[in-house]
Scaffold this motif. Structure first.
Motif, PDB file in Angstrom:
ATOM      1  N   VAL A 292       0.855  -1.181   0.000  1.00 28.69           N
ATOM      2  CA  VAL A 292       0.000   0.000   0.000  1.00 28.69           C
ATOM      3  C   VAL A 292       0.892   1.234   0.000  1.00 28.69           C
ATOM      4  CG1 VAL A 292      -0.134   0.022   2.532  1.00 28.69           C
ATOM      5  CG2 VAL A 292      -1.909   1.167   1.186  1.00 28.69           C
ATOM      6  N   GLN A 293       0.455   2.275  -0.670  1.00 32.97           N
ATOM      7  CA  GLN A 293       1.170   3.544  -0.643  1.00 32.97           C
ATOM      8  C   GLN A 293       0.180   4.695  -0.737  1.00 32.97           C
ATOM      9  OE1 GLN A 293       1.776   6.209  -2.914  1.00 32.97           O
ATOM     10  NE2 GLN A 293       0.446   5.416  -4.532  1.00 32.97           N
ATOM     11  N   GLN A 294       0.524   5.784  -0.079  1.00 30.66           N
ATOM     12  CA  GLN A 294      -0.272   7.009  -0.131  1.00 30.66           C
ATOM     13  C   GLN A 294       0.687   8.183  -0.308  1.00 30.66           C
ATOM     14  OE1 GLN A 294      -0.881   9.929   1.874  1.00 30.66           O
ATOM     15  NE2 GLN A 294      -2.466  10.502   0.407  1.00 30.66           N
ATOM     16  N   SER A 295       0.403   9.028  -1.300  1.00 29.72           N
ATOM     17  CA  SER A 295       1.297  10.137  -1.619  1.00 29.72           C
ATOM     18  C   SER A 295       0.515  11.419  -1.817  1.00 29.72           C
ATOM     19  CB  SER A 295       2.101   9.836  -2.895  1.00 29.72           C
ATOM     20  OG  SER A 295       2.913   8.695  -2.739  1.00 29.72           O
ATOM     21  N   ASP A 296       1.069  12.495  -1.281  1.00 30.45           N
ATOM     22  CA  ASP A 296       0.573  13.847  -1.535  1.00 30.45           C
ATOM     23  C   ASP A 296       1.634  14.576  -2.349  1.00 30.45           C
ATOM     24  OD1 ASP A 296      -1.842  13.613  -0.053  1.00 30.45           O
ATOM     25  OD2 ASP A 296      -0.716  13.885   1.800  1.00 30.45           O
ATOM     26  N   LEU A 297       1.216  15.115  -3.492  1.00 30.75           N
ATOM     27  CA  LEU A 297       2.158  15.759  -4.396  1.00 30.75           C
ATOM     28  C   LEU A 297       1.696  17.162  -4.753  1.00 30.75           C
ATOM     29  CD1 LEU A 297       1.536  12.560  -5.633  1.00 30.75           C
ATOM     30  CD2 LEU A 297       3.743  13.114  -6.650  1.00 30.75           C
ATOM     31  N   LEU A 298       2.666  18.057  -4.900  1.00 31.65           N
ATOM     32  CA  LEU A 298       2.419  19.405  -5.406  1.00 31.65           C
ATOM     33  C   LEU A 298       3.476  19.712  -6.453  1.00 31.65           C
ATOM     34  CD1 LEU A 298       1.214  22.224  -5.575  1.00 31.65           C
ATOM     35  CD2 LEU A 298       2.541  22.853  -3.531  1.00 31.65           C
ATOM     36  N   TYR A 299       2.996  19.982  -7.663  1.00 34.27           N
ATOM     37  CA  TYR A 299       3.875  20.339  -8.778  1.00 34.27           C
ATOM     38  C   TYR A 299       3.383  21.671  -9.317  1.00 34.27           C
ATOM     39  CZ  TYR A 299       5.984  20.039 -13.467  1.00 34.27           C
ATOM     40  OH  TYR A 299       6.682  20.280 -14.621  1.00 34.27           O
ATOM     41  N   ALA A 300       4.226  22.695  -9.249  1.00 33.94           N
ATOM     42  CA  ALA A 300       3.790  24.039  -9.638  1.00 33.94           C
ATOM     43  C   ALA A 300       4.938  24.781 -10.309  1.00 33.94           C
ATOM     44  CB  ALA A 300       3.297  24.815  -8.418  1.00 33.94           C
ATOM     45  N   TYR A 301       4.599  25.703 -11.210  1.00 33.73           N
ATOM     46  CA  TYR A 301       5.632  26.458 -11.914  1.00 33.73           C
ATOM     47  C   TYR A 301       5.083  27.796 -12.387  1.00 33.73           C
ATOM     48  CZ  TYR A 301       3.139  24.420 -15.899  1.00 33.73           C
ATOM     49  OH  TYR A 301       2.156  24.014 -16.778  1.00 33.73           O
ATOM     50  N   ASP A 302       6.000  28.725 -12.585  1.00 34.85           N
ATOM     51  CA  ASP A 302       5.694  30.041 -13.140  1.00 34.85           C
ATOM     52  C   ASP A 302       5.620  29.895 -14.654  1.00 34.85           C
ATOM     53  OD1 ASP A 302       5.624  32.687 -13.984  1.00 34.85           O
ATOM     54  OD2 ASP A 302       6.954  33.378 -12.390  1.00 34.85           O
ATOM     55  N   GLU A 303       4.419  29.954 -15.204  1.00 34.74           N
ATOM     56  CA  GLU A 303       4.231  29.653 -16.619  1.00 34.74           C
ATOM     57  C   GLU A 303       4.852  30.690 -17.537  1.00 34.74           C
ATOM     58  OE1 GLU A 303       0.547  27.843 -19.174  1.00 34.74           O
ATOM     59  OE2 GLU A 303       0.203  29.782 -18.218  1.00 34.74           O
ATOM     60  N   ASP A 304       4.936  31.951 -17.095  1.00 32.87           N
ATOM     61  CA  ASP A 304       5.477  33.007 -17.960  1.00 32.87           C
ATOM     62  C   ASP A 304       6.996  33.117 -17.872  1.00 32.87           C
ATOM     63  OD1 ASP A 304       5.991  35.438 -15.838  1.00 32.87           O
ATOM     64  OD2 ASP A 304       4.228  34.259 -15.316  1.00 32.87           O
ATOM     65  N   TRP A 305       7.627  32.456 -16.897  1.00 31.55           N
ATOM     66  CA  TRP A 305       9.081  32.408 -16.734  1.00 31.55           C
ATOM     67  C   TRP A 305       9.708  33.787 -16.517  1.00 31.55           C
ATOM     68  CZ3 TRP A 305      10.088  29.136 -21.777  1.00 31.55           C
ATOM     69  CH2 TRP A 305       9.431  27.907 -21.677  1.00 31.55           C
ATOM     70  N   SER A 306       8.926  34.761 -16.113  1.00 29.12           N
ATOM     71  CA  SER A 306       9.463  36.113 -15.949  1.00 29.12           C
ATOM     72  C   SER A 306       8.749  36.799 -14.795  1.00 29.12           C
ATOM     73  CB  SER A 306       9.329  36.913 -17.248  1.00 29.12           C
ATOM     74  OG  SER A 306       7.966  37.042 -17.618  1.00 29.12           O
ATOM     75  N   TYR A 307       8.820  38.116 -14.744  1.00 25.90           N
ATOM     76  CA  TYR A 307       8.259  38.886 -13.639  1.00 25.90           C
ATOM     77  C   TYR A 307       7.391  40.014 -14.184  1.00 25.90           C
ATOM     78  CZ  TYR A 307      12.333  41.640 -15.028  1.00 25.90           C
ATOM     79  OH  TYR A 307      13.261  42.325 -15.766  1.00 25.90           O
ATOM     80  N   VAL A 308       6.501  40.484 -13.336  1.00 21.30           N
ATOM     81  CA  VAL A 308       5.638  41.600 -13.714  1.00 21.30           C
ATOM     82  C   VAL A 308       6.502  42.837 -13.937  1.00 21.30           C
ATOM     83  CG1 VAL A 308       3.768  43.105 -12.969  1.00 21.30           C
ATOM     84  CG2 VAL A 308       3.675  40.654 -12.469  1.00 21.30           C
TER      85      VAL A 308
END
Length: 676
Positions: A292-308
């Motif tokens: 049995v296995q249980q996993s919590d995952l978060l995968y996130a990224y800045d889609e514009d690759w830049s800054y305001v």
């Protein structure tokens, strides 16, 4: 029949006992990723094993670093640690909204971990086994291209304690402890803990920080209980807490990013397996495994690759995927005893996995959510028949029922159901005491599925089951000074599942990327894989892994014609020279080479070929070992993931160009191990 079977078994064992590199006698390596444990020298040439010693020599901290040296094995990054693998040019490269349908299976001590390889940090690992080609008998639908099996160390009836310390470039620090203790004559316990931290080799010039950092903590527990000679029980438990950054893509394709919202790559996993063997019955052994296995995952990224404020035509977007993944799997096998007239295995397999997804995305009015559940029930069997004293025939088959249920917040639902089958037929012939020939035909399968995006027309909402026929011929030799395993193969694929995408322009000039799976009509691949060891003398040994691969995808409806598969380099090679300078001092120099490859089947962007130079110097004395090591000494630039079908830079009008994620630059480090 018994006499023939025993003669063949003794001959196979004599092959395994032949001398090898830098040792008087080769250690018998046992492959565990099958219905029964089998000596590596008694397995097909398409099987490779990376030992704990090899993992240490390569200073591998994740699964990709351990297996990338093997012939025709590749990986795709797209995160802090790679979690997508390709074998012979087949395998997933990413996951976003859709449920993952893997082609390369991953099992850790009997625990199904396909799609969770980022957390496979090799804590207390005995060896990593790679089985190329479809594993339709042993593993089923998740192993169309092959299987990676991570086998951890078992608890032993001896007391021991080990401390490992390591430091290297980019402020990388590693510490690990392992303790083994016998409780009584029947019970032993082993526990290992590991911590890895690093600033990473990317630097963000906007937030002035290293944003590809790694912070990983892991714990492994192994309990072995043998109450009698007729039964044994093995409990393995894991805990992983991975809190890494993810910030790699930029407009200049270098190691400097400028995101104002750097991404993250997190995974917390709790997993356990319980396995048992019962030998008390008169004619059979019974083996079972529950996991049995249980996993919590978060995968996130800045889609514009830049800054305001980067550019007047800019856009600003952040994409985050929260996943709750869980699974259980169980296997029961009934096997003939070693002295039975026929070697056979039959069994049942069941598995259930579920994934709940919540996506938070700038361009969504609210969070998107989905729920995916899939169940598998399979019946399998395998038998080996000795034809005479020098040859035998092995046949295996598996029938699998796959049912899934998908629902999401956009109102999309689907409940596909399929019955699939696979198996293999192999012939083995002992040519001499040191040479063995084999021929193999196997069939694998991968379940069809669906695409959930409402941006897609109905005709693209589903895709068909993929099947693969694999044919291999090979020779295995184990001599006094020279060992080799050479195999040639051909694979024919039907209804090939390929990644496709649709690009939709937004009013602000940016591009919406819609990822989906489609079927190509057919695919063909063929090539050669060779693993060799040459013990030149008592002080010098050469080891080489070489793979040649040719792939073709053909589908006139999608514009694919004789197109190579993605992440399928035409050659891959690793050559290592080991030398013993004295009784306490040894070293290794090695090169890794890989040809260029397409990043995807939907555009023309390719990686660059490369040759890496690695080296290590080892000093051992009593219970201490010190290692000075270097990876990528010449500071070669490598690409591990890439895109080439869209533009993301407002400064050049969002013109389509190639963007890549880079591999590690030069790394130099030192590690120390103490054993008591």
């Amino acid at each position: 029949m018994n006499s023939a079977r025993n003669t063949l078994a003794v001959a196979m064992l004599s092959i395994a006992a032949a001398p090898s590199a830098l040792s008087q006698a080769i250690e018998e390596i046992v492959v565990t990723a099958n219905h029964s444990d089998r000596l590596l020298s008694n397995s097909e040439a398409s099987t490779s094993v990376v030992s704990a010693e090899e993992i240490n020599q390569r200073q591998a901290t994740n699964l990709a670093e351990a297996v990338s040296s093997l012939a025709n094995v590749n990986f795709a990054s797209g995160g802090s640690n790679p979690r997508f693998f390709q074998i012979r040019g087949i395998g997933a490269r990413s996951q976003f909204v859709e449920p993952l349908n893997p082609s390369v299976g991953l099992v850790v001590d009997g625990i199904e971990m396909s799609g969770l390889a980022a957390g496979a940090n090799l804590i207390d690992t005995q060896q990593v086994e790679v089985l190329r080609g479809p594993q339709g008998t042993f593993h089923g639908a998740n192993a169309l291209a092959g299987l990676i099996y991570v086998a951890g160390n078992r608890a032993q009836q001896t007391s021991s304690f080990a401390l490992e310390l390591g430091a290297s470039r980019f402020n990388t620090r590693e510490i690990g402890v392992t303790a083994n203790a016998p409780i009584n004559e029947a019970l032993a316990v082993r526990i290992a803990a590991k911590r890895l931290t690093s600033d990473g080799f990317y630097f963000n010039s906007y937030v002035i920080d290293e944003t590809q950092n790694r912070e990983e903590h892991s714990l492994r527990l192994a309990i072995d209980y043998t109450p009698s000679t007729d039964s044994e029980y093995r409990l393995t438990a894991y805990y992983l807490d991975m809190d890494n950054g993810y910030d790699t893509f930029n407009f200049d394709n270098d190691y400097t990013t400028q995101s104002d919202q750097p991404g993250v790559d997190q995974q917390e996993t709790v997993a356990a397996s319980l396995a048992a063997t019962h030998r008390g019955l008169s004619q059979v052994n019974i083996e079972w495994n529950l996991a049995v296995q249980q996993s919590d995952l978060l995968y996130a990224y800045d889609e514009d690759w830049s800054y305001v404020g980067f550019h007047p035509w800019e856009y600003s977007s952040y994409d985050a995927y929260f996943r709750d993944a869980n699974s259980y799997n169980g296997t029961v096998r009934i096997r003939a005893k070693d002295d039975a007239p026929l070697d056979w295995t039959i069994g049942l397999y069941t598995a259930q996995r579920g994934t709940d997804l919540r996506r938070e995305y700038t361009y969504l009015a609210g969070p998107f959510s989905s729920s995916f559940d899939a169940s598998t029930h399979a019946l399998f069997g395998e038998a080996t028949v000795s034809i005479n004293d020098y040859s035998r025939l092995l046949a295996g088959a598996r029938v699998e029922q796959w049912d899934a249920d998908y629902r999401d917040s956009d109102g999309i639902s689907s409940a596909p159901s399929e019955t699939m089958w696979g198996g293999k037929l192999s012939y083995e012939w002992l040519l001499s005491d040191t040479h063995r020939f084999y021929g193999l035909v196997s069939r694998g399968y991968k379940a069809g599925g669906f695409n959930s995006s409402t941006e897609l027309p109905v005709a693209l909402r589903s895709y068909e089951t993929e099947t693969l026929w694999n044919t291999e011929l090979g020779v295995i030799a184990n001599g006094e000074q020279f060992d080799y395993r050479i195999g040639i193969f051909r694979q024919d694929r039907e209804d090939v599942q390929i990644k496709a995408s649709r690009l939709i322009s937004r009013p602000d000039g940016s591009t919406q990327f819609v990822d989906y799976t489609a079927n190509s009509a057919e695919g063909v691949s063929y090539g050669i894989e060779a693993d060799t060891q040459w013990r030149i003398n008592q002080s010098l040994a050469l080891q080489a892994n070489i793979g040649l691969l040719h792939t073709e995808l053909n589908d006139s409806s999608s514009g694919l014609s004789d197109r190579e598969s993605a992440h399928a380099p035409s050659y891959s090679a690793t050559v290592d020279l080991d030398y013993q300078l004295s009784t306490t001092l040894s070293g290794r120099v090695g090169i890794e080479a890989k040809d260029s490859f397409y990043f995807s089947t939907r555009h023309e962007a390719q990686s660059e070929n490369y040759v890496l130079l690695n080296a290590s110097l080892n000093w051992s004395l009593s219970n201490w070992e010190l290692q000075l090591w270097a990876k990528n000494l010449t500071d070669e630039v490598t690409q591990t993931r890439g895109f080439g079908s869209f533009g993301n830079n407002p400064a050049n009008g969002y013109v389509t160009e190639t963007y890549v994620q880079l591999g590690a630059p030069r790394q130099i480090g030192i590690s120390a191990t103490a054993n008591w």
